[in-house]
Design a protein around this motif. Sequence first.
Motif, short mmCIF file in Angstrom:
data_model
loop_
_atom_site.label_atom_id
_atom_site.label_comp_id
_atom_site.label_asym_id
_atom_site.label_seq_id
_atom_site.Cartn_x
_atom_site.Cartn_y
_atom_site.Cartn_z
N ALA A 9 0.84 -1.20 0.00
CA ALA A 9 0.00 0.00 0.00
C ALA A 9 0.87 1.25 0.00
O ALA A 9 1.35 1.70 1.04
CB ALA A 9 -0.92 -0.02 1.21
N GLY A 62 0.73 9.46 -6.24
CA GLY A 62 0.95 8.30 -7.11
C GLY A 62 2.33 8.46 -7.72
O GLY A 62 3.33 7.96 -7.21
N SER A 63 2.37 9.28 -8.80
CA SER A 63 3.68 9.57 -9.40
C SER A 63 4.55 10.37 -8.43
O SER A 63 5.76 10.21 -8.40
CB SER A 63 3.50 10.39 -10.67
OG SER A 63 2.60 9.75 -11.53
N ASP A 64 3.91 11.22 -7.67
CA ASP A 64 4.67 12.08 -6.74
C ASP A 64 4.61 11.49 -5.33
O ASP A 64 3.68 11.73 -4.56
CB ASP A 64 4.03 13.49 -6.76
CG ASP A 64 4.72 14.43 -5.76
OD1 ASP A 64 5.71 14.00 -5.13
OD2 ASP A 64 4.26 15.58 -5.63
N LEU A 107 -5.08 4.28 -1.97
CA LEU A 107 -5.96 4.11 -3.15
C LEU A 107 -5.34 3.10 -4.12
O LEU A 107 -4.11 3.02 -4.23
CB LEU A 107 -6.10 5.48 -3.85
CG LEU A 107 -6.99 5.53 -5.09
CD1 LEU A 107 -8.44 5.25 -4.74
CD2 LEU A 107 -6.89 6.89 -5.77
N PHE A 108 -6.20 2.36 -4.82
CA PHE A 108 -5.78 1.42 -5.87
C PHE A 108 -4.97 0.25 -5.35
O PHE A 108 -4.08 -0.24 -6.06
CB PHE A 108 -4.92 2.15 -6.94
CG PHE A 108 -5.66 3.13 -7.79
CD1 PHE A 108 -6.94 2.86 -8.26
CD2 PHE A 108 -5.07 4.33 -8.15
CE1 PHE A 108 -7.62 3.76 -9.05
CE2 PHE A 108 -5.74 5.25 -8.96
CZ PHE A 108 -7.02 4.97 -9.40
N ILE A 109 -5.20 -0.19 -4.13
CA ILE A 109 -4.35 -1.23 -3.58
C ILE A 109 -4.88 -2.62 -3.97
O ILE A 109 -6.03 -2.95 -3.69
CB ILE A 109 -4.22 -1.11 -2.04
CG1 ILE A 109 -3.89 0.36 -1.67
CG2 ILE A 109 -3.16 -2.06 -1.51
CD1 ILE A 109 -2.68 0.96 -2.35
N SER A 110 -4.03 -3.41 -4.60
CA SER A 110 -4.43 -4.71 -5.13
C SER A 110 -4.32 -5.79 -4.06
O SER A 110 -3.37 -5.79 -3.27
CB SER A 110 -3.54 -5.09 -6.31
OG SER A 110 -3.61 -4.09 -7.29
N ALA A 125 -9.73 -2.71 -14.39
CA ALA A 125 -8.52 -3.53 -14.43
C ALA A 125 -8.44 -4.41 -13.19
O ALA A 125 -8.96 -4.06 -12.13
CB ALA A 125 -7.29 -2.63 -14.50
N ASN A 134 -9.27 -4.90 -5.68
CA ASN A 134 -8.49 -3.67 -5.66
C ASN A 134 -9.33 -2.62 -4.93
O ASN A 134 -10.45 -2.32 -5.33
CB ASN A 134 -8.17 -3.21 -7.09
CG ASN A 134 -7.27 -1.99 -7.11
OD1 ASN A 134 -7.69 -0.89 -6.78
ND2 ASN A 134 -6.02 -2.19 -7.48
N ILE A 189 0.58 1.48 -16.39
CA ILE A 189 0.42 2.48 -15.33
C ILE A 189 0.93 1.99 -13.98
O ILE A 189 1.67 2.70 -13.29
CB ILE A 189 -1.09 2.86 -15.17
CG1 ILE A 189 -1.65 3.39 -16.50
CG2 ILE A 189 -1.27 3.88 -14.05
CD1 ILE A 189 -0.99 4.64 -17.03
N TYR A 190 0.55 0.76 -13.59
CA TYR A 190 0.93 0.40 -12.22
C TYR A 190 2.42 0.04 -12.11
O TYR A 190 3.06 -0.25 -13.10
CB TYR A 190 0.02 -0.65 -11.59
CG TYR A 190 -0.18 -1.97 -12.27
CD1 TYR A 190 0.84 -2.91 -12.39
CD2 TYR A 190 -1.44 -2.34 -12.74
CE1 TYR A 190 0.63 -4.15 -12.96
CE2 TYR A 190 -1.67 -3.58 -13.31
CZ TYR A 190 -0.62 -4.47 -13.42
OH TYR A 190 -0.85 -5.69 -13.99
N MET A 213 7.06 8.12 -17.01
CA MET A 213 7.68 8.64 -15.77
C MET A 213 8.89 7.77 -15.42
O MET A 213 9.94 8.28 -15.02
CB MET A 213 6.67 8.58 -14.61
CG MET A 213 5.49 9.52 -14.76
SD MET A 213 5.94 11.26 -14.71
CE MET A 213 6.25 11.48 -12.96
N GLN A 228 11.65 17.36 -20.63
CA GLN A 228 11.17 16.00 -20.43
C GLN A 228 11.06 15.22 -21.75
O GLN A 228 11.33 14.03 -21.80
CB GLN A 228 9.80 16.03 -19.74
CG GLN A 228 9.87 16.55 -18.32
CD GLN A 228 8.55 16.37 -17.59
OE1 GLN A 228 7.49 16.35 -18.20
NE2 GLN A 228 8.62 16.23 -16.28
#
Length: 645
Positions: free
Chosen positions: A201, A208-210, A232-235, A277, A283, A437-438, A444, A552
């Motif tokens: 988690a 997320g990215s940050d 959030l989004f924890i599998s 997903a 999730n 993404i994950y 990134m 970038q």
Amino acid sequence: MSVSNPPTPSAEDQEVSFAETALKLGGKSEDEARRTGAIDKADDQVESLFAPQYQTVNSPAHRAIWQRQVPIEEFLSTPPKPSAEVEQIMKASLDVVRRHIQAGTIENEEGRVREEVLAELGEAGYWGLLVDKEYGGSGAKFSSVADFIAQMAMLDGTIAGLASIHGCIGAVDPVKTFGNEDQKSKYLPLLASGKRLSAFALTEPGAGSDLTALKTTATLDGDHYVVTGEKLFISNILPGRTIGLVCLIDSKPSVLIVDLPEEENEQFQLKKYNIYALRHLYNRGIIFNGLRVPKENLLEPIKGDGLTIAYHGLNLGRVSLCANASGTMRLMLKGMIPWSEYRVTYSEPIGNRELVQRRMGEMAGLIVACDALTAWCADLLDRGYRGEMECIIAKIFGSEALKTASIELFMKTHGGRSFLEGHPFGDNVHDYLAPCIYEGEGEMLGMAFFKSLVKDHGKRYFEPVGKALAAAGIKRPNPLNPKHALILAGVAGPYVRWRSGRQLLGGSLPTLPDMPKPLRAHAEYACRELPKMALEIDSAMQKFQLKLADRQCRMAELSGRCQDLITILTTAMYAARNQDEVIRAAGDLACQKLRQKLTGKRPSNRYFKNITALGRSIAAGDADAETSLGLGSIDPHAILQKYES
Ligand SMILES: Cc1cc2nc3c(=O)[nH]c(=O)nc-3n(C[C@H](O)[C@H](O)[C@H](O)COP(=O)(O)OP(=O)(O)OC[C@H]3O[C@@H](n4cnc5c(N)ncnc54)[C@H](O)[C@@H]3O)c2cc1C
């Protein structure tokens, strides 16, 4: 690597990183400079956990670019050789899943993998593969497990993914690598047996990215930490799971091992949302409202902080993701065979058409390239390398390959039927895309790869210049200004020598082992081009200086080129060490495609001839092709909406 000592405050903890100074000098806000500096420092601390020869600057990807000669010996992975015991566990685990698939009992009424299946996998030893024997696991090497994940993905991608969620990013790797003896003795046997299944988690609504935006806190109160915040989004989250929770303790990212209560309560609630997903597992978001966690559940790395722990597991997870992609693409290819034979248009099965054959050949190439990256990275991790750059390549390539394969190759070949319920594309398309993404969104991560690549060069040659100019209060150096020239002359010598040496001498080709001609040509190409990237990257650093972090698009482009070259080299070496002609052909074609992308050259007639020939042999159900690619038996009934009523 096993790290279990108590933390020792280091001088580095106090230092301001060069990234932070450089960003400030480049005009970034205090806040952004501090946040980026924090990530940079965490990265340094991860480095310091590894012996120098295994750190990023000495890793194969880094050396391949900055040395004059590619260290070719570091690109020769060896095939995994699991022990008889580990092989038995793998076979038993596959049998469990196969049996449940045949009986139609994999999923519960909500469409998630049933707890009974997970329990049976526990009895088979599935959850303990990466746990050491002394703690009740089987102590398998990661390279064997990664290879096995690809096999499991051919049966069930979710169950293959759970092996990684539990063993790599979940609680197993953090406790095994960073736990003290008490933590290991308490948790590893439970995790190995699957009595406690685990998750990781990290992500939050605002982080997320940050990752510097983490807000979940744990505050010491007597013998417990009191956890407050939201994930959030924890599998793989259900009450009763054990999680590696990244949270802030005294403002420092930390990891607590948390046994989630058996039921939701005032202090712990799950946030349910509909997510497309990973629909076959749970999730969830998690809300902590003062959950008490025993203070002995805090993991304390020798150096660094909670992000150090997170990064370690993520490396394994990224390789597993690539392995999972390879298994999933095999499943796609397997589904394309009976369909392309069955579907007749203009009086011919579509499998006889070049476009369809090309797609199948291309899919075979992507599978072999993913296998190559998986084997290479897993082997490096087993040998003790940090492997961060290499694992990023595997994660990006694996997820992009899966995306391309699913949409460009699989969906297009199945046409309208792709979108029927019950078709693997329609049913799983989000699972095919979400890996982009994950575990870090690809672009990134591509920038993170680039930053790892330039860090040492920047510190070695640009930092002294930057510091001298900053000390003299010069923001924009002008070599024609005598004062500036004097300062530059005092500090820029090593850089000038490096650059002119590189320009004059160029790179040199390493001695390659005996290998088939086409694969040798690819390996030589990569070995010629990789050292040239050093000059290109250096030119970008020189041109954009302190503003490079804002360029970038250029960073992503340079990063992508380096990654593609390394993928070519890895794939060529992997295919060459394989005696199988189909693997060699598919590897060669994957390399050709990557070279076309890098050079902008159009595909030759010969390329089309070869790739369609490979695809034709797959479409025709050629036993050699099927066996070589490990497709297993082909199900002739997997056709939806047959012509006959
Ligand atoms: C199916 C699924 C399963 C997951 N499982 C887990 C799990 O088990 N545990 C866990 O902790 N997390 C999990 N995640 C979360 C996942 O790791 C994050 O979604 C991912 O890291 C991206 O974070 P984000 O969604 O907050 O994207 P954001 O931070 O909102 O970023 C969105 C996009 O904005 C762009 N962007 C952001 N910052 C910058 C920048 N500085 N420069 C340029 N572009 C930028 C990038 O394109 C980025 O991808 C899961 C996610 C999914 C979808």
